[in-house]
Structures are given as structure tokens and as C-alpha cells.
Design a protein around this motif. Sequence first.
Motif, PDB file in Angstrom:
ATOM      1  N   GLY A 197      95.449 -46.830  62.641  1.00 37.34           N
ATOM      2  CA  GLY A 197      94.409 -47.328  62.264  1.00 37.34           C
ATOM      3  C   GLY A 197      93.851 -47.724  60.722  1.00 37.34           C
ATOM      4  N   ASN A 198      92.528 -47.653  61.203  1.00 34.94           N
ATOM      5  CA  ASN A 198      91.699 -48.460  59.707  1.00 34.94           C
ATOM      6  C   ASN A 198      91.928 -46.764  58.428  1.00 34.94           C
ATOM      7  N   LEU A 199      93.012 -45.479  59.155  1.00 36.60           N
ATOM      8  CA  LEU A 199      93.087 -44.338  57.580  1.00 36.60           C
ATOM      9  C   LEU A 199      93.878 -44.998  56.772  1.00 36.60           C
ATOM     10  N   THR A 200      94.062 -44.317  55.997  1.00 31.51           N
ATOM     11  CA  THR A 200      95.611 -44.607  54.546  1.00 31.51           C
ATOM     12  C   THR A 200      95.400 -42.773  54.329  1.00 31.51           C
ATOM     13  N   ALA A 201      96.786 -42.967  54.090  1.00 34.95           N
ATOM     14  CA  ALA A 201      97.275 -41.291  53.688  1.00 34.95           C
ATOM     15  C   ALA A 201      98.175 -41.368  52.409  1.00 34.95           C
ATOM     16  N   VAL A 202      98.175 -40.617  51.619  1.00 35.89           N
ATOM     17  CA  VAL A 202      99.528 -40.611  50.437  1.00 35.89           C
ATOM     18  C   VAL A 202      99.735 -39.523  50.633  1.00 35.89           C
ATOM     19  N   ARG A 228     111.188 -49.294  52.418  1.00 33.81           N
ATOM     20  CA  ARG A 228     111.252 -49.166  53.906  1.00 33.81           C
ATOM     21  C   ARG A 228     109.600 -48.313  54.490  1.00 33.81           C
ATOM     22  N   THR A 229     109.850 -49.295  55.773  1.00 30.19           N
ATOM     23  CA  THR A 229     108.695 -48.959  56.773  1.00 30.19           C
ATOM     24  C   THR A 229     109.080 -48.683  58.168  1.00 30.19           C
ATOM     25  N   GLU A 230     108.857 -47.751  58.466  1.00 26.34           N
ATOM     26  CA  GLU A 230     108.596 -47.322  59.614  1.00 26.34           C
ATOM     27  C   GLU A 230     107.605 -46.691  61.076  1.00 26.34           C
ATOM     28  N   THR A 231     107.875 -46.795  61.802  1.00 28.02           N
ATOM     29  CA  THR A 231     106.623 -46.664  62.746  1.00 28.02           C
ATOM     30  C   THR A 231     107.000 -45.687  64.009  1.00 28.02           C
ATOM     31  N   LEU A 232     105.931 -44.543  63.659  1.00 28.74           N
ATOM     32  CA  LEU A 232     105.592 -43.347  64.951  1.00 28.74           C
ATOM     33  C   LEU A 232     104.754 -42.885  65.867  1.00 28.74           C
ATOM     34  N   ASP A 233     105.020 -42.633  66.906  1.00 27.20           N
ATOM     35  CA  ASP A 233     103.800 -42.093  68.027  1.00 27.20           C
ATOM     36  C   ASP A 233     103.319 -40.753  67.119  1.00 27.20           C
ATOM     37  N   MET A 234     102.468 -40.315  67.824  1.00 28.71           N
ATOM     38  CA  MET A 234     101.797 -39.097  67.767  1.00 28.71           C
ATOM     39  C   MET A 234     101.816 -38.497  68.156  1.00 28.71           C
ATOM     40  N   THR A 235     102.101 -37.158  68.534  1.00 32.69           N
ATOM     41  CA  THR A 235     101.945 -36.492  70.286  1.00 32.69           C
ATOM     42  C   THR A 235     100.725 -35.012  69.605  1.00 32.69           C
ATOM     43  N   PRO A 236     100.217 -35.325  70.758  1.00 34.09           N
ATOM     44  CA  PRO A 236      98.737 -33.654  70.840  1.00 34.09           C
ATOM     45  C   PRO A 236     100.061 -32.900  69.981  1.00 34.09           C
ATOM     46  N   THR A 237      98.504 -31.622  69.448  1.00 34.43           N
ATOM     47  CA  THR A 237      99.732 -30.670  69.498  1.00 34.43           C
ATOM     48  C   THR A 237      99.083 -28.995  69.668  1.00 34.43           C
ATOM     49  N   GLY A 238      97.977 -29.745  71.256  1.00 32.91           N
ATOM     50  CA  GLY A 238      97.788 -28.690  71.981  1.00 32.91           C
ATOM     51  C   GLY A 238      95.739 -28.333  72.090  1.00 32.91           C
ATOM     52  N   ASP A 239      95.637 -28.889  70.784  1.00 33.57           N
ATOM     53  CA  ASP A 239      93.868 -28.174  70.282  1.00 33.57           C
ATOM     54  C   ASP A 239      93.483 -30.016  70.471  1.00 33.57           C
ATOM     55  N   PRO A 240      92.255 -30.236  71.560  1.00 33.34           N
ATOM     56  CA  PRO A 240      91.465 -31.210  71.227  1.00 33.34           C
ATOM     57  C   PRO A 240      91.498 -32.168  69.818  1.00 33.34           C
ATOM     58  N   GLY A 241      91.926 -33.076  70.237  1.00 33.75           N
ATOM     59  CA  GLY A 241      91.632 -33.700  68.688  1.00 33.75           C
ATOM     60  C   GLY A 241      92.713 -33.749  67.827  1.00 33.75           C
ATOM     61  N   ARG A 242      93.749 -33.755  68.013  1.00 33.59           N
ATOM     62  CA  ARG A 242      94.725 -33.240  66.926  1.00 33.59           C
ATOM     63  C   ARG A 242      95.998 -33.648  67.586  1.00 33.59           C
ATOM     64  N   SER A 263     100.116 -34.635  65.643  1.00 34.27           N
ATOM     65  CA  SER A 263     100.694 -35.384  65.221  1.00 34.27           C
ATOM     66  C   SER A 263     102.063 -35.646  65.642  1.00 34.27           C
ATOM     67  N   ALA A 264     102.986 -35.658  64.340  1.00 32.09           N
ATOM     68  CA  ALA A 264     104.349 -36.544  63.856  1.00 32.09           C
ATOM     69  C   ALA A 264     105.230 -36.168  62.670  1.00 32.09           C
ATOM     70  N   THR A 265     106.300 -35.292  62.856  1.00 32.76           N
ATOM     71  CA  THR A 265     106.715 -35.400  61.984  1.00 32.76           C
ATOM     72  C   THR A 265     109.186 -36.472  62.396  1.00 32.76           C
ATOM     73  N   PRO A 272      95.443 -44.754  67.060  1.00 33.32           N
ATOM     74  CA  PRO A 272      97.047 -44.682  66.798  1.00 33.32           C
ATOM     75  C   PRO A 272      97.881 -44.727  66.575  1.00 33.32           C
ATOM     76  N   GLU A 273      99.132 -45.880  66.671  1.00 33.97           N
ATOM     77  CA  GLU A 273     100.729 -45.364  65.273  1.00 33.97           C
ATOM     78  C   GLU A 273     100.281 -45.248  64.718  1.00 33.97           C
ATOM     79  N   LEU A 274     101.305 -44.148  63.979  1.00 37.33           N
ATOM     80  CA  LEU A 274     101.773 -44.151  62.382  1.00 37.33           C
ATOM     81  C   LEU A 274     102.456 -45.288  61.670  1.00 37.33           C
ATOM     82  N   GLU A 275     102.006 -45.795  60.831  1.00 41.17           N
ATOM     83  CA  GLU A 275     102.967 -46.852  59.869  1.00 41.17           C
ATOM     84  C   GLU A 275     103.448 -45.849  58.500  1.00 41.17           C
ATOM     85  N   LEU A 276     104.816 -45.953  58.269  1.00 44.85           N
ATOM     86  CA  LEU A 276     105.366 -45.196  57.065  1.00 44.85           C
ATOM     87  C   LEU A 276     105.586 -46.184  55.958  1.00 44.85           C
TER      88      LEU A 276
END
Length: 688
Positions: free
Chosen positions: A581-586, A548-562, A564-566, A538-542
Amino acid sequence: MSAAATTLDIAPLIPVWAIGTLALLALGMTAVGAVRRLNGWLWRSLSTLLITAVLMNPSLVEEDREPLPDIALVIVDRSDSMEIPGRADAAEAALADLRAQAERDPDLELVEAEIGNSVDGTRAIEAIQSALAGIPRDRLAGIVLASDGRVHDMPEDVAALDIDAPVHHLLTGNPDQGDRRLVIVEAPRYGLVDEPAEFVIRVEDDAMTGTATLTFRVDGGEPQTARITIGTDTTVTAPVEHRGPNVIEIEVEPGPEELSLINNRAAVSVTGVRDRLRVLLVTGEPHNGARTWRDLLKSDPSVDLVHFTILRPLDRNDSTPVDELSLIPFPTRELFEERLEEFDLVIFDRYRRRAIMPPLYFDYIARYVDNGGALLITAGPPFGQADSLYRSPLAAVIPARPTGIIASGGFRPEVTEAGERHPVTANLAPTDSEAPWGEWFRRIDATVLGGETLLEAPDGGPLLVLARAGQGRAAVVLSDQSWLWARGYQGGGPHGEMFRRVAHWLMGEPELDEERLSAAAFNGELIAERTTLADSPPELELEWPSGRTETLDMTPTGDPGRFSATTDVTEQAGLVRLRSGNLTAVTALGPLNPLEYANLQPTAELLEPLLRETGGGAYILNASADTALPGIRRTRAGSDASGRNWYGLQRNERYIVRGADRMPLLPALLILLLIVAALGWGWRREGQ
């Protein structure tokens, strides 16, 4: 503009101490003559004085001097605390006033420097010393510091700074304005997983007393509230939910007066550790791989292993007398009824149902898993037979149902598509340039009921299945041949690393979760990483510290299932909340609790020792547009450098000599005649 000046210069022809010695000897002899009333003693004294004067070689020097302007150093605080409305404007007004003074006074130069942001707070003394490195100290007229006074590098001995000029503090902001702030008095760096961590906090408020509402969040989860007394140290607890960093956010509600809401929030990172990972390994019967599992678990220093091997089950009869058996009874009641919850992982290795454990104990184990425990079954032929563990209450948590078929013959295990993405088996499969894994020769056919199949046989039969069961986790290895890898058969395979990961995944290692979101800030960039078994996350919500909120798309890193967004970090220090999605981090931008925001009230007390040592003064600048600035005066060195509504910049009167003319005060011929005359007259007087 140059100017002429005349000075008296003494250039002794011989060392001064030698001249003094000769003069003292001559005067001593003259004194003796005077006491004895010898004729001519006065003239000899005169000749001695003339000789001394000649040796001192006095002359008048007329110099062409070019005056050097004095240098005033102004330090403007640009740290984050100066962003409170009015403070930066007051500092700019003071700077403009000093610039105008320097333009009006040709004998004054202005050197400007700034205090930037630092993880160690406002480094005012560091900025002063850095600027003074390029200023001749004998031309320093004074130092003017425009700041809110919250400096964090004041030395204990201000005299050691060796500043021979007045230091003045132009205080920006209103020191009488109230503010509410949250203070972390004590916080642990480490905590035991599933145990509460204790914190000592205090809410300070300059405008009121009473109570205030606190809000807690752990890793960006659901908030919890509590009320505490303002101004009193209060102990609160928060759960340590997993290994690794647990970010606990604490926030107090706004007060009646606020300079900023930044210092109403604080965060603590508690690293979760397990006291010891307790593992119960039950080997149903002796076999070639039993010791392999034992050695694998014993090699991990964080694992406390309890291992039982059933050598003679109750349903086997032999002629060995009971008093000659060197066995101990299997403590089933103690392990599975009294102490089951003490274990982090239970492993059944080639275990078959016998009369050793009643069905009720298997029900206890199923409940243990459902309530957050972990179960691993390494299946041998018994798993596919009538006395299989699946034919017990454990069937509720086992993720694969045996079909009754036991396949034999050599095959090489393969990593499935899900296994390439799952952290447990990711990057373990041999590459084209590496030797293939060694063969296994038996597997127990089964139907996967849930979870993820990470290893399979070439015909698609499952070999390693991981699944979540209630709040716990379960896994099944559908072969008893993995020990061949540990022995290096046909080159072996990643036995140690793979099954170490399996065990730690079962015990909740966050880095091995198949769905995981993490983030960190480095060099002005925020890097978020997502692990998922899905084709795309799912897209990344910051949510930035400012809200302030921001939405980013996450792109493949080259490893399966990985993925990232910068993104660039443009916000002030604080906590960034991330959701995918349903995952959160700080994660934190800079330190969790920046020293810069610990106390935002302006103060003159911290700089007062330095002002007192140098003779400077402190002046409050109002935050309004018509800020009343103190006057600026040029003072003489050593005189008062501060007053009620003015501050002084001292005059040092330094200059460069462009040219000089020297004129001797004692012409050689004239002095020689005078000395000869005095000596001759004295000789004549002595002869009478």
C-alpha cells in the motif's frame, strides 16, 4: 612403484656421549705415549679406534622404498567479488592447468579447496589453514591461490603461519581497470530523533576527478540529491525520523569505468533515540487517580515528568490568608507559550476550563498537536459539563465530542474489534481462562468524531479513543475510574501496560503504529510482517538488490491484524525494498555494507608479504578466453620457486620403507682378531 636404496646406518651400542668420552680418554693417553716416544703407542691407538668403531656398530641398510607423491594445494576464490565478468573464468582455466599437470606427473597430487562467502569478507588464510590440516606438511609441494587478491584476514606476522613451501598468487582480473566506489568513512550508530545525523563519506574513482551526484533515501522514502567532490571526505547530514532503526541509503551515480555498481551504494542504520521524553501532566483538581498517573509516568526511566496539580483555582474563595498558602503560581505563560514545543506529550487529567488559562493558550496547544505534538485527555465529569475542554480551541484535535451525559454504575471495559487489532490494546483482553477485568463506575458519554475506539463499555459507549490530528496525535480516556485497576480492585486490569502503550503511541513509538510494515532476513529467508486494522493488507511488493521485483500475498499469522509473507533469499547481499500500500520498508541481506564489496579492484599487494616469506610469485591472468597461464615446474627444495612466467612446486622426495636388509660393516670375529692382534703387538713392542 618401489625402488631399492642403500644407506649407512649407525646404531651405537652405548650412548654416543659415552663412546666419545672413552675415545677422548684413550686418545689422550695415546697422545702422551706419542710425545714420550713410548714403544707400542701406535698399535694401542689402532686398537682404540677399532673398539670405538665396534661400539658405533655401523652397518649397511638396503631399503625397499615406495615414493610418496608431493601434494599441491590449490585454493580457488568463490567469493562474490569473483562474479565480476572474467575472473571466475580465469580461475577455472588456472585450475584446469593444475589438474592437467597433476595427471601428467605421477609424483604430484592435487588437493582443491575453495574460499566461500563470509560476512567478514574473503577469508583466504582461513581457507589455507583449514585445508593444510589434512595435508602432511613434509609432502607439501606448494600452494596456488587463484583470487582477485582482495583478502581480509592477512595476519601481521606471516612467518607465524609456518608454511614451508612456496605460495603462488594467480591474480584474476585487470588491476589497471578503473572503478568508482562509495566509502563510508564515519557513521554514527545512534542519533537523536528529529535531529540530523552527520556522516563522513568519500567517493573514490580511479578514472576521473571532479564531482559526482549522491542520492539519499531514508527508510526507502523519497530521494534527495547532492553533489560532492571526488576523492575528498565530505560531511553530509540525514534526518533521524523515528525511534529504532533508521536505514539511510546513499548511492553515487555511475562513473566512466565500473567493475560493478554494487560498491556505488552503501547504507547506514542509525538507531533513533530520544534524549528524554518530556511529559507535561496537568491535574485539574485533586482526585483518587491523580497520583496513579504520576506514578505510572515516573516509573518509566525514559520519561522526564513535569506535574502540576491545581489545588485552589482562582474562582474559589476561602478565608486562608495569601501569605499562609504553600502554593506556587501555575506558570501558564512559561509552559504554554514559551516552552510548549519542548514537551513530547501534554496530559490534561480531569481538567476544567477556568480563569487559569486564557483561550489563546488552548489554541497554542491545538497548533502544537497539529504540528506533531501529542495530547492525552483523561476525562472526568468536567469533560461533559459546560466548562469542558471540548468547549475550547482544543475541539479541533479532540477525537470525541461529549454529549453531556455522565453514566454511572458498575461495568467492565471491553476491547473493541479494532482494539484487538491495534498494537496498543492487542493481546491485553483477558482470555476465557483468566479472571475478568475489574469494574469501573463512571464514564462520560461522547460521540466519536474520528480515529479508533479501542475500549468501550458493554453498551457500546466509547472509553478509549486514539486519533491522528494533523502531524500529531491525540487520545481521550472517557472515564476517571482507570485508577481502580492500578489499585487491584476486583482483580484490577492492565493499567500500567495499557496506558504506557497509550503514552508511547502518542509519542510516536514505531512498534505501536496501527499500520506498520517491517522485514528481516534469517537463515536464507526473508520474513515480512504487516500490522493493519483492515481485514486484509495490500499485496507485498519486493525490489531485490539486483533490481528484480517480486509480488507476494500476505497471510494471517493467527493474531488479529497481523499478516506475514516469507520467501527464500536467492539474491546477493544488499538492500531489499518493500512496499505494501502506502507503507515502505527497507531491510538488509547480510551486513549493510559487505566488506567483500568495499573495493573490487584486483590487487597483489595484500598477499605480497606471504609470497615474499615463502618464495612464491604473483602472476596476472587476463580475463579473455585465451588466458596466458604461467608454466609449472618441479623444483628442488631450497631453490628458486618462481620466475618471470613460471612458478614452481618443490620436490620433497618423501617415501615409505616397505622392507629393509641390514649387513654389519664390522664382522664380529674379524674385528675381535684385529683388536687382539693390535693389543698383542703393542704389548710386545712395549716389552722390547
